[in-house]
Design an enzyme around this catalytic site. Structure first.
Site, short mmCIF file in Angstrom:
data_model
loop_
_atom_site.label_atom_id
_atom_site.label_comp_id
_atom_site.label_asym_id
_atom_site.label_seq_id
_atom_site.Cartn_x
_atom_site.Cartn_y
_atom_site.Cartn_z
N HIS A 272 -12.23 0.49 8.92
CA HIS A 272 -12.67 1.26 10.10
C HIS A 272 -12.21 0.55 11.36
CE1 HIS A 272 -15.79 1.74 13.36
NE2 HIS A 272 -15.39 2.99 13.18
N SER A 273 -11.79 1.31 12.36
CA SER A 273 -11.42 0.77 13.67
C SER A 273 -10.26 -0.22 13.53
CB SER A 273 -12.65 0.14 14.34
OG SER A 273 -12.40 -0.19 15.68
N LEU A 274 -10.40 -1.43 14.04
CA LEU A 274 -9.36 -2.45 13.89
C LEU A 274 -9.05 -2.68 12.41
CD1 LEU A 274 -7.55 -4.79 14.85
CD2 LEU A 274 -9.63 -6.21 15.00
N HIS A 372 -17.53 6.37 18.07
CA HIS A 372 -16.53 5.62 17.32
C HIS A 372 -17.11 4.92 16.09
CE1 HIS A 372 -12.94 3.16 16.71
NE2 HIS A 372 -13.68 2.06 16.72
#
Length: 457
Positions: A272-274, A372
């Site tokens: 997830h994300s980075l 997010h």
């Protein structure tokens, strides 16, 4: 009972049953795999990848409803990916690209593998929950590398330290391994924070900024490549991503360690994300199937890292919703939420394919950086049985509208879609077609078009 019917009628009934099965390919053509958490992964202060085995008493239940609450069941499908002929050949091709700007079309071999079925909502939900677990705290002892036992507490799990970390899930038959990589621990999004914030932020600003996180005149850059207004040293910004302590390099070591531990297994990567962006870069390197959730756009980082380009990156799938300005590439500018928190999230172009959930137009979500979080994706999106059009709805006049993020107006123009949406429009016709939006590659997406890259004295 069919044997009692005349032959012609039996053939007709059989044909109707067969065609009905074709309309439900998930029921017939998607085998299931069951996974359980086996290891945690992290790194030491010397950037060595280490592991900790997970025992039944350590498990945290975030799985789907099943007989065993700690088992994740995923549907699989066959896909074609492109793997480098060997790791030394890949590194040689990358060096030729760095030094001589040369490419090697003969590097890649097309291979059919089993990957996650990204058209199945429950499979995406299970992967998202596996990804969420990577944010949870780990054990404080029992860490080892593949060569020897290591009694030191790893970076990323010690309360005062930071580093790449996550979980490793293995199927019950040991044929498939899922590597889950933690994303940015950002208190400004989740209201908390975490021990990995400093290193996460450095990787974010190096990978997703146009030039060393130079957002405005008051910003301190993370590398010395800024050469004046709108100018950036290309060689410098590429070199800034080659540090062995950065997450891409550590991710390569992690993948190689897993192939040593499970030499005959098929490996998938998620995050997830980075963590999703790093997962995508690993997948682009090794040809491993990837599902990334709300990942900042990583295509520019892949270019700067001089990753050799395979014939196709369709084995990489990004799952994104339109209310997330980070994944959509709109959380930028000196007054954006990201910039106010010290993050330069300026890229918008992704590798592979994108499953785009238009939650702004269809569900009335507001564009907000708080959407997010992976928990938001799990609880408000993937856990719900929505159905979706092929692509976001268009306004009657064909023009995109403005949506608000953090009190500021942003134009959602991203990738192949002129985004728009009115979070208060209740009259949109919610035409339903499929449980998961169709995965599509981006078209005509350009990063950092307002910057000039070259070399200046």
């Amino acid at each position: 009972m069919l044997t009692l019917l005349p032959t012609t009628l039996r053939l007709l009934v059989g044909f109707l049953l067969w065609t009905n099965d074709l309309q439900h390919p998930l029921k017939q053509g998607s085998p299931q795999l069951s996974f359980q958490l086996r290891h945690q992964h992290a790194v030491t202060n010397s950037s060595r990848v280490i592991f900790s085995d997970v025992h039944d008493s350590d498990l945290v239940a975030h799985s789907l409803v099943s007989a065993d609450p700690y088992v994740y069941t995923l549907r699989a499908s066959r896909l074609t990916t492109h793997k480098p002929s060997s790791l030394p050949a890949f590194h040689d091709a990358r060096l030729r690209s760095i030094r001589h700007a040369q490419s090697d079309a003969a590097l890649w071999e097309g291979v059919e593998v089993t990957g996650p079925n990204v058209t199945d909502r429950e499979t995406l939900l299970a992967l998202a929950k596996m990804t969420n677990n990577a944010y949870l705290a780990g054990r404080d002892s029992g860490w080892y590398d593949i060569a020897e036992f290591n009694t030191s507490i790893p970076v990323g799990w010690e309360p005062s330290a930071d580093g790449l970390r996550g979980h490793i899930f293995v199927s019950t038959d040991n044929t498939t391994v899922v590597i889950s990589i933690k994303g940015t621990s950002a208190g400004w999004i989740t209201g908390g924070g975490g021990p990995t914030v400093r290193k996460d932020k450095l990787n974010d600003n190096l990978m997703f900024s146009c030039c060393c996180a130079r957002v405005g005149p008051t910003w301190g850059t993370v590398c010395g490549c800024y050469k004046g207004t709108g100018k950036c040293s290309n060689a410098c910004v590429e070199a800034s991503l080659l540090d062995e302590d950065l997450f891409y390099s550590i991710g390569l070591n992690l993948y190689n360690n897993i192939t040593y531990m499970y030499p005959h297994a098929n490996i998938w990567v998620t995050g997830h994300s980075l963590g999703g962006s790093v997962s995508s870069l690993i997948g682009a390197t090794f040809g491993a199937p990837v599902v990334a959730f709300e990942a900042p756009a990583e295509k520019l980082a892949a270019t700067r890292l001089h990753l050799p380009s395979p014939p196709s990156t369709h084995h990489i799938t990004h799952v994104i919703h339109t209310a997330d300005p980070i994944a959509m590439g709109t959380c930028n500018g000196v007054t954006s939420s990201c910039a106010l928190a010290g993050y330069a999230m300026e890229t918008r172009c992704h590798l592979g394919q994108v499953v785009l959930y238009d939650v702004v137009s269809k569900l009335g979500w507001s564009v907000d950086v708080r959407t997010h979080s992976i928990v938001n994706v799990i609880e408000r999106l993937l856990a719900q049985e929505f159905e979706w059009d092929d692509e976001p709805l268009e306004d009657d006049d064909g023009a995109g509208g403005n949506v608000e993020e953090g009190g500021l107006l942003h134009k959602l123009r991203w990738g192949w879609w002129d985004g728009k949406g009115d979070s208060h429009d209740k009259d949109k016709d919610k035409v339903v077609r499929r449980p998961v939006p169709e995965a599509k590659p981006e078209v005509d997406c350009v990063d950092c078009f307002h910057w000039e890259y070259g070399e200046w004295d």
